[in-house]
Scaffold this active site. Structure first.
Site, short mmCIF file in Angstrom:
data_model
loop_
_atom_site.label_atom_id
_atom_site.label_comp_id
_atom_site.label_asym_id
_atom_site.label_seq_id
_atom_site.Cartn_x
_atom_site.Cartn_y
_atom_site.Cartn_z
N LYS A 117 0.86 -1.19 0.00
CA LYS A 117 0.00 0.00 0.00
C LYS A 117 0.89 1.22 0.00
O LYS A 117 2.03 1.17 0.48
CB LYS A 117 -0.89 0.02 1.25
CG LYS A 117 -2.18 0.75 1.04
CD LYS A 117 -3.17 -0.13 0.30
CE LYS A 117 -4.50 0.53 0.09
NZ LYS A 117 -5.45 -0.45 -0.47
P1 NAD Z 1 -12.40 7.52 -3.63
O1 NAD Z 1 -11.44 8.57 -3.25
O2 NAD Z 1 -12.73 7.31 -5.06
O3 NAD Z 1 -13.76 7.74 -2.83
C1 NAD Z 1 -13.83 7.90 -1.45
C2 NAD Z 1 -15.22 8.40 -1.11
O4 NAD Z 1 -15.37 8.44 0.30
C3 NAD Z 1 -15.48 9.81 -1.62
O5 NAD Z 1 -16.84 9.90 -1.98
C4 NAD Z 1 -15.19 10.67 -0.39
O6 NAD Z 1 -15.87 11.92 -0.42
C5 NAD Z 1 -15.73 9.76 0.69
N1 NAD Z 1 -15.17 10.00 2.01
C6 NAD Z 1 -13.87 10.17 2.35
N2 NAD Z 1 -13.75 10.35 3.68
C7 NAD Z 1 -15.00 10.28 4.18
C8 NAD Z 1 -15.55 10.39 5.47
N3 NAD Z 1 -14.76 10.60 6.54
N4 NAD Z 1 -16.89 10.27 5.63
C9 NAD Z 1 -17.68 10.06 4.55
N5 NAD Z 1 -17.23 9.94 3.29
C10 NAD Z 1 -15.90 10.06 3.12
O7 NAD Z 1 -11.84 6.17 -2.97
P2 NAD Z 1 -12.21 4.68 -3.36
O8 NAD Z 1 -11.20 4.20 -4.34
O9 NAD Z 1 -13.66 4.58 -3.66
O10 NAD Z 1 -11.89 3.93 -1.98
C11 NAD Z 1 -12.83 3.91 -0.91
C12 NAD Z 1 -12.46 2.81 0.06
O11 NAD Z 1 -12.45 1.55 -0.63
C13 NAD Z 1 -11.08 2.93 0.70
O12 NAD Z 1 -11.15 2.40 2.01
C14 NAD Z 1 -10.22 2.03 -0.17
O13 NAD Z 1 -9.09 1.58 0.53
C15 NAD Z 1 -11.20 0.91 -0.46
N6 NAD Z 1 -10.91 0.14 -1.66
C16 NAD Z 1 -10.77 0.71 -2.88
C17 NAD Z 1 -10.54 -0.08 -3.99
C18 NAD Z 1 -10.47 0.51 -5.38
O14 NAD Z 1 -10.40 -0.27 -6.34
N7 NAD Z 1 -10.52 1.81 -5.56
C19 NAD Z 1 -10.42 -1.47 -3.87
C20 NAD Z 1 -10.58 -2.05 -2.61
C21 NAD Z 1 -10.83 -1.23 -1.51
#
Ligand code: NAD
Length: 428
Positions: A117
């Protein structure tokens, strides 16, 4: 289990999320009688890189310094793999915890990777596009000796997207003197990105919902779903849930949330965020709510898809959902897990539920290495097959050990990694 590591303890990585990941690991290591020498190695990451670097703000007179991280938890299984996060509170301990979770996740779905990561401590919403590009290129230059198609392959995570991956790929390619698409996944398809990668995590998450509903004895037709976080994972999870015939009644992001008991139009919300960057001001014919309200709102399925540590000992008792599908990494604290288990809420854990992203990233890496690209239907079909097989396998471990899905998933992931470590032995 006694903590044997190097006298100094774990101060370097200490953070709430790392301690939680460690606690989960220690509990399962003890449960399965894991070899103590292997347990000791797996408790800490193999490589932790901390960099500081400057970037120029848009007015070019202002230079700001940032912290960046890349942690590679385990190099035994193949190259390492994991996202890069841009967030104001990223730290080494958080990145180390997420790298460890990536190791278990890759093992659970059977991918030839160890976990990694990365992150940069910066608020992505405060950066212009050109500032994001300069931050990304300099961060890539700082970690360039540690990444590569056969070493460590980054991907998007919170605050990063396809464009950021394109800049990483370009910076790396400029340095090595030829185009190297396989150095990152989650790129735009024009650069060797895989079709269906963008939707993969959300889609993979929802592909498990019918199996989870069957376990919980829930009829999904018209069931109500709330989605916390409306970024890459949340928006495509919401869309897939709507396409499955459920009613998405609440969504939220960093700006707050919206609730409409009749169901929100997810595509409308997506178009709004594309235009305005966040959901601020969006009502979708319903009412504005806070993120705290969303988590405990009346619904059948809750999908935390934003950030870690949001379902806690304080709100777990008030959660109405009967199923929690963890799209985010580490959204549920240990205290909350206990309460939810006692209350009979079915939690499909992050290391299983959101593995669709890394699975299609694996497909992308394979396609880039072979310069041979698959059709969307091939990708979606293989994704579904891998996700449902992993769910069945985890469920059978849960049944055999009479335990919850998180413990079962960890048992499966840790066992696979331990078998590989035992087979390789200790060098020299
Ligand atoms: P992203 O940046 O595209 O989206 C994050 C979203 O969460 C946004 O809408 C943001 O406004 C919101 N957010 C952030 N902090 C917040 C809070 N404190 N309260 C409410 N909303 C909040 O990120 P993503 O890629 O969608 O990742 C989201 C989660 O999923 C993370 O934990 C990431 O590790 C996990 N994840 C992502 C992937 C991927 O393929 N992108 C894969 C597995 C896991």
């Amino acid at each position: 289990m006694e903590q044997k590591f190097a006298g100094e303890g774990l101060r370097e990585w200490e953070s709430p999320l790392y301690l939680e990941a460690l606690h989960q690991f220690d509990r399962v290591a003890e449960l399965i009688g894991l070899d103590e020498n292997i347990a000791e190695r797996l408790r800490v990451p193999q490589r932790s890189i901390v960099v500081t670097f400057p970037y120029r703000k848009d007015d070019y007179s202002d230079v700001e310094s940032l912290f960046g991280y890349r942690v590679q938890h385990l190099l035994t299984m193949g190259p390492t793999k994991g996202g890069i996060r841009y967030a104001p509170d990223v730290n080494l301990g958080e990145v180390a915890a997420l790298a460890m979770l990536m190791t278990w996740k890759c093992a659970i779905v059977g991918l030839p990777f160890g976990g990694a990561k990365g992150g940069v401590r910066v608020d992505p919403l405060a950066l212009s596009r050109s500032e994001t590009q300069r931050v990304t290129r300099r961060y890539t230059a700082e970690i360039i000796n540690f990444i590569g198609p056969n070493k460590d392959i980054p991907a998007p995570d919170m605050g990063t997207d396809e464009q950021v991956m394109a800049w990483i790929m370009d910076t790396y390619s400029q340095q090595v003197g030829h185009s190297e698409p396989a150095v990152v996944t989650g790129k735009p398809p024009a650069l060797g990105g895989s079709v269906a990668r963008r939707e993969a995590t959300g889609r993979g998450l929802v592909s498990l919902l019918p199996m989870a509903a069957q376990q919980a004895g829930m009829d999904l037709d018209g069931a109500c779903v709330s989605v916390h976080g409306f970024g890459n994972v949340g928006r495509y999870a919401a869309l897939a849930a709507q396409q499955l015939g459920t009613r998405v009644v609440a969504i939220s992001d960093i700006s707050g949330g919206v609730h409409n008991g009749k169901g929100l139009d997810v595509e409308d919300a997506m178009a709004y965020v594309d235009k305005h960057r966040t959901l601020e001001g969006f009502t979708g014919g319903g009412d504005r709510i806070t993120n705290a309200e969303l988590l405990t709102i009346d619904c059948d399925v809750l999908m935390p898809c934003a950030t870690g540590g949001v379902v806690t000992g304080d709100n777990a008792g008030d959660i109405k959902a009967k199923i929690i599908m963890e799209g985010a990494n580490g959204p549920t604290t240990l205290a909350a897990d206990e309460i939810l288990n006692e209350r009979g809420v079915l939690v499909v854990p992050d290391i299983l539920a959101n593995a669709g992203g890394v699975t299609v990233s694996y497909f992308e890496w394979v396609q880039d290495l072979q310069n041979y690209f698959w059709s969307e239907s091939e990708i979606v079909g293989r994704l579904r097959e891998i996700m449902s097989r992993a769910f069945d396998e985890v469920l059978s471990v849960a049944t055999k050990h009479e335990t919850d899905l998180r413990t079962a998933a960890l048992i499966r992931g840790i066992r696979k990694v331990a078998d590989a470590k035992l087979a390789r032995g200790v060098f020299p």
